[in-house]
Design an enzyme around this catalytic site. Structure first.
Site, PDB file in Angstrom:
ATOM      1  N   ARG A   1      49.141 -13.017 -36.645  1.00 54.31           N
ATOM      2  CA  ARG A   1      47.932 -12.229 -36.420  1.00 54.31           C
ATOM      3  C   ARG A   1      48.266 -10.771 -36.161  1.00 54.31           C
ATOM      4  NH1 ARG A   1      44.560 -16.871 -34.420  1.00 54.31           N
ATOM      5  NH2 ARG A   1      42.423 -16.198 -34.151  1.00 54.31           N
TER       6      ARG A   1
ATOM      7  N   ARG B   1      36.328 -10.329 -30.890  1.00 51.31           N
ATOM      8  CA  ARG B   1      37.339 -10.994 -31.741  1.00 51.31           C
ATOM      9  C   ARG B   1      37.341 -10.388 -33.144  1.00 51.31           C
ATOM     10  NH1 ARG B   1      35.652 -16.997 -31.431  1.00 51.31           N
ATOM     11  NH2 ARG B   1      37.481 -17.435 -32.702  1.00 51.31           N
TER      12      ARG B   1
ATOM     13  N   ARG C   1      32.811 -23.215 -27.540  1.00 51.50           N
ATOM     14  CA  ARG C   1      34.020 -22.564 -27.051  1.00 51.50           C
ATOM     15  C   ARG C   1      33.617 -21.281 -26.335  1.00 51.50           C
ATOM     16  NH1 ARG C   1      38.096 -22.144 -32.130  1.00 51.50           N
ATOM     17  NH2 ARG C   1      38.468 -20.138 -31.108  1.00 51.50           N
TER      18      ARG C   1
ATOM     19  N   ARG D   1      28.459 -22.420 -33.607  1.00 52.47           N
ATOM     20  CA  ARG D   1      29.473 -23.451 -33.757  1.00 52.47           C
ATOM     21  C   ARG D   1      29.643 -24.248 -32.458  1.00 52.47           C
ATOM     22  NH1 ARG D   1      35.402 -21.598 -35.905  1.00 52.47           N
ATOM     23  NH2 ARG D   1      35.860 -20.970 -33.781  1.00 52.47           N
TER      24      ARG D   1
ATOM     25  N   LYS E   1      38.990 -21.117 -41.797  1.00 51.99           N
ATOM     26  CA  LYS E   1      40.414 -21.444 -41.902  1.00 51.99           C
ATOM     27  C   LYS E   1      40.691 -22.892 -41.488  1.00 51.99           C
ATOM     28  CE  LYS E   1      42.047 -18.128 -39.220  1.00 51.99           C
ATOM     29  NZ  LYS E   1      40.795 -17.467 -38.791  1.00 51.99           N
TER      30      LYS E   1
HETATM   31  P1  AMP Z   1      41.697 -19.439 -33.070  1.00 50.59           P
HETATM   32  O1  AMP Z   1      41.367 -20.842 -32.738  1.00 50.59           O
HETATM   33  O2  AMP Z   1      42.714 -19.311 -34.182  1.00 50.59           O
HETATM   34  O3  AMP Z   1      40.477 -18.584 -33.298  1.00 50.59           O
HETATM   35  O4  AMP Z   1      42.420 -18.821 -31.780  1.00 50.59           O
HETATM   36  C1  AMP Z   1      41.758 -18.740 -30.533  1.00 50.59           C
HETATM   37  C2  AMP Z   1      42.412 -17.678 -29.651  1.00 50.59           C
HETATM   38  O5  AMP Z   1      43.790 -18.040 -29.408  1.00 50.59           O
HETATM   39  C3  AMP Z   1      42.493 -16.284 -30.251  1.00 50.59           C
HETATM   40  O6  AMP Z   1      41.293 -15.547 -30.094  1.00 50.59           O
HETATM   41  C4  AMP Z   1      43.652 -15.690 -29.461  1.00 50.59           C
HETATM   42  O7  AMP Z   1      43.269 -15.345 -28.139  1.00 50.59           O
HETATM   43  C5  AMP Z   1      44.608 -16.869 -29.365  1.00 50.59           C
HETATM   44  N1  AMP Z   1      45.533 -16.894 -30.525  1.00 50.59           N
HETATM   45  C6  AMP Z   1      45.624 -17.862 -31.493  1.00 50.59           C
HETATM   46  N2  AMP Z   1      46.580 -17.558 -32.388  1.00 50.59           N
HETATM   47  C7  AMP Z   1      47.097 -16.362 -31.995  1.00 50.59           C
HETATM   48  C8  AMP Z   1      48.106 -15.501 -32.512  1.00 50.59           C
HETATM   49  N3  AMP Z   1      48.769 -15.801 -33.642  1.00 50.59           N
HETATM   50  N4  AMP Z   1      48.373 -14.351 -31.835  1.00 50.59           N
HETATM   51  C9  AMP Z   1      47.736 -14.038 -30.690  1.00 50.59           C
HETATM   52  N5  AMP Z   1      46.765 -14.798 -30.157  1.00 50.59           N
HETATM   53  C10 AMP Z   1      46.445 -15.948 -30.788  1.00 50.59           C
END
Ligand code: AMP
Length: 217
Positions: A90, A171, A160, A127, A15
């Site tokens: 999400r 996840r 990360r 990653r 993404k």
């Molecule tokens: P990402 O970088 O999009 O994978 O997001 C990293 C982490 O941030 C996720 O695993 C969640 O813990 C939190 N997060 C990001 N976006 C959301 C969302 N829309 N709703 C809930 N948690 C989020």
């Protein structure tokens, strides 16, 4: 009329990479809730502190926290003509909150990336991310010229905490349970396109660009 593009897909589907191309070709701001949380974490804000425990455990941050942060960001002037959402919504309540907020004439398109789980695990656990510019390398598929150093800016590369093997499987389970239902949600509204994300990034990007323009892919 504003254009809202929603990029859906499991963690590791590409993404972030694809969002950059779409945003630059369509001149839309890239709004990533994960990046917003990481920026807050880096700055040591209260919001960052509240999100941290959930993020590091591979869980979703509670809806009300995410929704407030997102709405605050998209109220900014640069989002007046539209924006691309990466990592939001999400959950169904997040999607409903977004829908309730958008003006009736907003043009919404949801693009869902499909990638098999075993491919996602390989992508995520290899990653490494640049602490300074957010650029991503993969230790096997796109290793940096110098170990631990970002090719783009010379910053330090790190894994990360939520890209460790244990957290990745959590996840993915959370995605299947709480986020995958959004594919149905947007299909019912007639605005969803599904794109095979298990191809070369340029081919995936071409399909996403076509889908963003409303073409059948
Ligand atoms: P990402 O970088 O999009 O994978 O997001 C990293 C982490 O941030 C996720 O695993 C969640 O813990 C939190 N997060 C990001 N976006 C959301 C969302 N829309 N709703 C809930 N948690 C989020």
């Amino acid at each position: 009329m504003s254009t809202i593009l929603i990029l859906l897909g499991p963690p590791g589907a590409g993404k972030g990479t694809q969002a950059e191309r779409l945003c630059s070709e369509l001149s839309l701001p890239h709004i990533s809730t994960g990046d917003l949380f990481r920026a807050n974490l880096g700055q040591g804000t209260e919001l960052g502190q509240r999100a941290k425990q959930f993020m590091n455990a591979g869980q979703l941050v509670p809806d009300e926290i995410v929704i407030d942060m997102l709405f605050d960001r998209v109220s900014a002037e640069d989002c007046a003509e539209g924006y691309l959402l990466d990592g939001f919504p999400r959950t169904i309540p997040q999607a409903e909150a977004l829908e309730a907020r958008l003006p009736a004439d907003a043009s919404v398109r949801a693009l869902a990336l499909d990638v098999p789980d075993d491919v996602l695990v390989g992508r995520l656990t290899g990653r490494v991310t640049c602490r300074d510019c957010g650029n991503i390398h993969h230790l096997q598929f796109s290793p940096p010229a110098k170990a631990g150093v970002c090719d783009a800016c010379g910053g330090e590369l790190y894994q990360r905490e939520d890209d460790s093997e244990a957290v990745v499987s959590k996840r993915l389970a959370v995605y299947r349970e709480q986020t995958a239902p959004l594919v149905d949600f947007y299909t019912k509204r007639g605005v969803l396109s599904q794109v095979d994300g298990n191809r070369a990034p340029s081919a995936v990007g071409d399909s996403l660009m076509a889908a963003a323009r409303g073409e059948t892919v």
